[in-house]
Design an enzyme around this catalytic site. Structure first.
Site, PDB file in Angstrom:
ATOM      1  N   HIS A 122      57.787 -15.512  17.022  1.00  0.00           N
ATOM      2  CA  HIS A 122      58.289 -15.035  15.736  1.00  0.00           C
ATOM      3  C   HIS A 122      59.748 -15.371  15.471  1.00  0.00           C
ATOM      4  O   HIS A 122      60.280 -15.065  14.421  1.00  0.00           O
ATOM      5  CB  HIS A 122      58.123 -13.515  15.644  1.00  0.00           C
TER       6      HIS A 122
HETATM    7  C1  UD1 Z   1      63.575  -8.943  13.510  1.00  0.00           C
HETATM    8  C2  UD1 Z   1      64.837  -9.039  14.375  1.00  0.00           C
HETATM    9  C3  UD1 Z   1      64.506  -9.682  15.702  1.00  0.00           C
HETATM   10  C4  UD1 Z   1      63.338  -9.006  16.391  1.00  0.00           C
HETATM   11  C5  UD1 Z   1      62.159  -8.888  15.440  1.00  0.00           C
HETATM   12  C6  UD1 Z   1      61.125  -8.039  16.129  1.00  0.00           C
HETATM   13  C7  UD1 Z   1      66.837  -9.395  12.951  1.00  0.00           C
HETATM   14  C8  UD1 Z   1      67.883 -10.349  12.569  1.00  0.00           C
HETATM   15  N1  UD1 Z   1      65.854  -9.883  13.755  1.00  0.00           N
HETATM   16  O1  UD1 Z   1      63.143 -10.233  13.202  1.00  0.00           O
HETATM   17  O2  UD1 Z   1      65.630  -9.532  16.556  1.00  0.00           O
HETATM   18  O3  UD1 Z   1      62.964  -9.774  17.495  1.00  0.00           O
HETATM   19  O4  UD1 Z   1      62.587  -8.232  14.236  1.00  0.00           O
HETATM   20  O5  UD1 Z   1      59.848  -8.326  15.688  1.00  0.00           O
HETATM   21  O6  UD1 Z   1      66.886  -8.248  12.595  1.00  0.00           O
HETATM   22  N2  UD1 Z   1      57.899  -8.925   7.238  1.00  0.00           N
HETATM   23  C9  UD1 Z   1      56.696  -8.502   6.707  1.00  0.00           C
HETATM   24  N3  UD1 Z   1      56.187  -7.316   7.164  1.00  0.00           N
HETATM   25  C10 UD1 Z   1      56.805  -6.536   8.094  1.00  0.00           C
HETATM   26  C11 UD1 Z   1      58.015  -7.021   8.633  1.00  0.00           C
HETATM   27  C12 UD1 Z   1      58.544  -8.214   8.192  1.00  0.00           C
HETATM   28  O7  UD1 Z   1      56.096  -9.146   5.864  1.00  0.00           O
HETATM   29  O8  UD1 Z   1      56.292  -5.466   8.447  1.00  0.00           O
HETATM   30  C13 UD1 Z   1      58.507 -10.172   6.706  1.00  0.00           C
HETATM   31  C14 UD1 Z   1      59.809  -9.787   5.980  1.00  0.00           C
HETATM   32  O9  UD1 Z   1      59.572  -9.494   4.659  1.00  0.00           O
HETATM   33  C15 UD1 Z   1      60.663 -11.000   6.179  1.00  0.00           C
HETATM   34  C16 UD1 Z   1      60.120 -11.635   7.467  1.00  0.00           C
HETATM   35  O10 UD1 Z   1      58.892 -11.003   7.780  1.00  0.00           O
HETATM   36  O11 UD1 Z   1      60.525 -11.891   5.130  1.00  0.00           O
HETATM   37  C17 UD1 Z   1      61.086 -11.500   8.616  1.00  0.00           C
HETATM   38  O12 UD1 Z   1      61.348 -10.130   8.880  1.00  0.00           O
HETATM   39  P1  UD1 Z   1      62.785  -9.637   9.396  1.00  0.00           P
HETATM   40  O13 UD1 Z   1      62.733  -8.174   9.598  1.00  0.00           O
HETATM   41  O14 UD1 Z   1      63.845 -10.198   8.520  1.00  0.00           O
HETATM   42  O15 UD1 Z   1      62.986 -10.386  10.763  1.00  0.00           O
HETATM   43  P2  UD1 Z   1      62.080 -10.505  12.061  1.00  0.00           P
HETATM   44  O16 UD1 Z   1      61.683 -11.917  12.236  1.00  0.00           O
HETATM   45  O17 UD1 Z   1      61.023  -9.478  12.043  1.00  0.00           O
HETATM   46  N1  UDP Z   2      54.159  -6.420  20.455  1.00  0.00           N
HETATM   47  C1  UDP Z   2      53.204  -5.653  19.809  1.00  0.00           C
HETATM   48  N2  UDP Z   2      52.333  -6.284  18.975  1.00  0.00           N
HETATM   49  C2  UDP Z   2      52.369  -7.626  18.739  1.00  0.00           C
HETATM   50  C3  UDP Z   2      53.356  -8.396  19.385  1.00  0.00           C
HETATM   51  C4  UDP Z   2      54.248  -7.759  20.226  1.00  0.00           C
HETATM   52  O1  UDP Z   2      53.143  -4.446  20.018  1.00  0.00           O
HETATM   53  O2  UDP Z   2      51.548  -8.103  17.942  1.00  0.00           O
HETATM   54  C5  UDP Z   2      55.106  -5.709  21.337  1.00  0.00           C
HETATM   55  C6  UDP Z   2      55.405  -6.362  22.643  1.00  0.00           C
HETATM   56  O3  UDP Z   2      54.454  -6.061  23.636  1.00  0.00           O
HETATM   57  C7  UDP Z   2      56.774  -5.790  22.937  1.00  0.00           C
HETATM   58  C8  UDP Z   2      57.427  -5.713  21.578  1.00  0.00           C
HETATM   59  O4  UDP Z   2      56.347  -5.681  20.643  1.00  0.00           O
HETATM   60  O5  UDP Z   2      56.654  -4.472  23.439  1.00  0.00           O
HETATM   61  C9  UDP Z   2      58.320  -6.911  21.336  1.00  0.00           C
HETATM   62  O6  UDP Z   2      58.642  -7.003  19.994  1.00  0.00           O
HETATM   63  P1  UDP Z   2      59.014  -8.382  19.301  1.00  0.00           P
HETATM   64  O7  UDP Z   2      58.466  -9.509  20.087  1.00  0.00           O
HETATM   65  O8  UDP Z   2      58.621  -8.249  17.886  1.00  0.00           O
HETATM   66  O9  UDP Z   2      60.597  -8.365  19.317  1.00  0.00           O
HETATM   67  P2  UDP Z   2      61.705  -8.793  20.398  1.00  0.00           P
HETATM   68  O10 UDP Z   2      61.387  -8.078  21.671  1.00  0.00           O
HETATM   69  O11 UDP Z   2      61.663 -10.267  20.536  1.00  0.00           O
HETATM   70  O12 UDP Z   2      62.980  -8.362  19.794  1.00  0.00           O
END
Ligand code: UD1
Ligand code: UDP
Length: 357
Positions: free
Chosen positions: A208
Site C-alpha cells: 500500500h
Molecule cells: C496511511 C499512512 C501510512 C500507513 C497507512 C496504513 C500517512 C502519510 N500514511 O497511508 O503511514 O502505513 O496509512 O494503512 O498518513 N482510503 C479509502 N478508504 C479508507 C482509507 C483510505 O478509500 O478507509 C483512500 C483515501 O481516500 C486516500 C487513499 O486511500 O485517497 C490513501 O489513504 P491515506 O490515509 O492518505 O494514506 P494511506 O496510504 O492509507
Molecule cells: N492488516 C490488516 N488487514 C489487512 C492488511 C493489514 O489487519 O488487510 C494489519 C496487519 O496485520 C498489521 C497492520 O494492519 O497489523 C499494518 O497496517 P498497514 O500495513 O496498513 O500499515 P503500516 O504498518 O505499514 O503503517
C-alpha cells in the site's frame, strides 16, 4: 490524569487496542479518531474485533493532499484540545494524523508522548519520515520499540527524553494471537463480497505504500513475481490501489493472485502465521512476519525495521520481479532467543511512563 489519544489509521487502532486496555484502568482516556481511514474494513472492524472503546470524537477528515489532510486535522484537533484540556497528548507511529495532533498539542503547550519514536529511513522521499521526525522533535516523551530507534534518537540529541519500552504491536500479536488461531475467524471476501476459500499453500502479500502504488510500474513487477510462484498469493488490497490492482490482474491475466477486500486484524495474523512466506511493504506486517517466524521479503528501498533483518528473516527487495524471486528463494534462520521487540509487555511500560509525566 487525563490522556487524549489521537489515532486515524489501521495500524494505530491495533496499537491503541493494546495500550488503552491498560491505560483505562489507571487514567481517563479521551479517544479522537481523525477519520483518516474510514471504510468499515479499514476502521470499524478493528474497533469491534479488538474491543476498542468507541471514539469520543470522529473528525471525518480523510483523503486529499498531505497538506490539506494534515492542515484540516491540525485545526480540528486544536479545537478539541481546547475543550478537553488533557494533561498529555498520546500519539502513535507516523501518519498524517500523528503529525497533526502533535503540532496542535505542542502549540498549546500540552506535552506530547510519541509511541514508536525513533524509526528512521534516512530520506524525505518517504512521506511518513517527515511525520516521524517532526513528531519526535516536538514530543516531550519519546517511547521507542527497539534499540535501533533509541540509537537514532540519541544521534538527534533526543536521548534524554527517550525510553526503550518495546513494541505494542508485539503485545497485540501475543494477546490477540490465541483468537487468530482458528481458521474459522478468517473472513476473506472478494470485491463482490463473495467468500474466498483459503488455499492450503499460499503466499501473503500486502502492498500500500505511496512509493509502490503511485503508478503501474512497481505493482506490476510485484505481481509478475507473485504470479510465477509455486503457490497462490492472497492479497487483501488497500483501497488506495484497488482499481490499479484489479486492472493489472485483468490486463495481464495474473490468475495466481487472489485479490481480496482488506481483512480484519485476526484474519491478517492468521494469514501471516499460515503462509509459506510473506511479501509486504508494510511496517506492521514485516514485524508480524518476524514475530510469527515466517520468512518475509519487504518491497522497499529503505530499511525500516533493521532488527527483523538478521539472518535473512526479512530481506529487502526493490520492486523488481527478478529481485523479488531471488530474495524469496533464500531461506532464513530464526533464533528463538533473539527478542528485539521486548517481552510482550510494552503497553504496561508505556502506561507507567505516561503516568510519570
Ligand atoms: C496511511 C499512512 C501510512 C500507513 C497507512 C496504513 C500517512 C502519510 N500514511 O497511508 O503511514 O502505513 O496509512 O494503512 O498518513 N482510503 C479509502 N478508504 C479508507 C482509507 C483510505 O478509500 O478507509 C483512500 C483515501 O481516500 C486516500 C487513499 O486511500 O485517497 C490513501 O489513504 P491515506 O490515509 O492518505 O494514506 P494511506 O496510504 O492509507
Ligand atoms: N492488516 C490488516 N488487514 C489487512 C492488511 C493489514 O489487519 O488487510 C494489519 C496487519 O496485520 C498489521 C497492520 O494492519 O497489523 C499494518 O497496517 P498497514 O500495513 O496498513 O500499515 P503500516 O504498518 O505499514 O503503517
Amino acid at each position: 490524569m487525563k490522556i487524549l489519544t489521537v489515532a486515524g489509521a489501521r495500524p494505530q487502532f491495533i496499537k491503541v487496542a493494546a495500550v488503552s486496555r491498560i491505560l483505562r484502568t489507571k487514567a481517563t482516556e479521551v479517544l479522537v479518531h481523525t477519520g483518516q481511514h474510514y471504510d468499515a474494513n479499514m476502521s470499524d472492524i478493528f474497533f469491534e474485533e479488538l474491543d476498542i472503546p468507541y471514539p469520543n470524537y470522529n473528525l471525518g477528515i480523510s483523503g486529499g493532499t498531505h497538506g490539506h489532510m494534515t492542515g484540516a486535522m491540525l485545526s480540528a484537533i486544536e479545537d478539541i484540545l481546547i475543550i478537553e484540556k488533557p494533561d498529555v497528548l498520546l500519539v502513535y507511529g507516523d501518519t498524517n494524523s500523528t503529525l497533526a495532533a502533535a503540532l496542535a498539542a505542542v502549540k498549546l503547550q500540552i506535552p506530547v508522548c510519541h509511541v514508536e519514536a525513533g524509526n528512521r529511513l534516512g530520506t524525505f522521499s518517504n512521506p511518513e519520515e517527515i511525520n516521524r521526525i517532526c513528531t519526535d522533535h516536538v514530543a516531550t516523551l519519546l517511547l521507542s520499540c527497539t534499540q535501533s530507534g533509541m540509537d537514532f534518537l540519541k544521534k538527534e540529541n533526543l536521548g534524554s527524553r527517550s525510553k526503550l519500552v518495546g513494541d505494542p504491536m508485539y503485545d497485540a500479536f501475543i494477546y490477540y494471537g490465541e483468537k487468530s488461531a482458528n481458521r474459522a475467524v478468517c473472513d476473506l471476501v472478494d470485491f463482490s463480497g463473495k467468500k474466498i476459500d483459503i488455499p492450503e499453500m499460499y503466499y501473503y502479500l500486502t502492498c500500500h505504500r505511496e512509493e509502490n502504488t503511485k503508478n503501474d510500474e512497481a505493482l506490476k513487477e510485484i505481481f509478475i513475481a507473485m504470479n510465477s510462484l509455486d503457490a497462490l498469493t492472497i492479497y487483501p488490497v488497500h483501497p488506495r490501489n484497488k482499481e490499479r490492482a484489479e486492472r493489472l490482474c485483468y490486463e495481464n491475466n495474473f490468475k495466481n493472485i487472489i485479490l481480496a477486500q482488506p481483512v480484519g486484524y485476526l484474519t491478517s495474523i492468521y494469514l501471516i502465521k499460515h503462509a509459506k512466506k510473506v511479501v509486504s511493504d508494510s511496517g506492521g506486517v514485516q514485524r508480524e512476519a518476524f514475530f510469527a517466524k515466517k520468512p518475509s521479503v519487504t518491497i522497499f528501498d529503505y530499511i525500516g525495521w533493521p532488527e527483523t533483518m538478521v539472518n535473512n528473516c526479512n530481506i529487502l527487495s526493490k520492486a523488481n520481479a527478478t529481485e523479488i524471486l531471488e530474495k524469496l528463494s533464500i531461506n532464513p534462520c530464526f533464533d528463538d532467543d533473539y527478542k528485539p521487540f521486548g517481552d510482550g509487555h510494552a503497553s504496561e511500560k508505556i502506561v507507567k511512563e505516561l503516568l510519570k509525566m
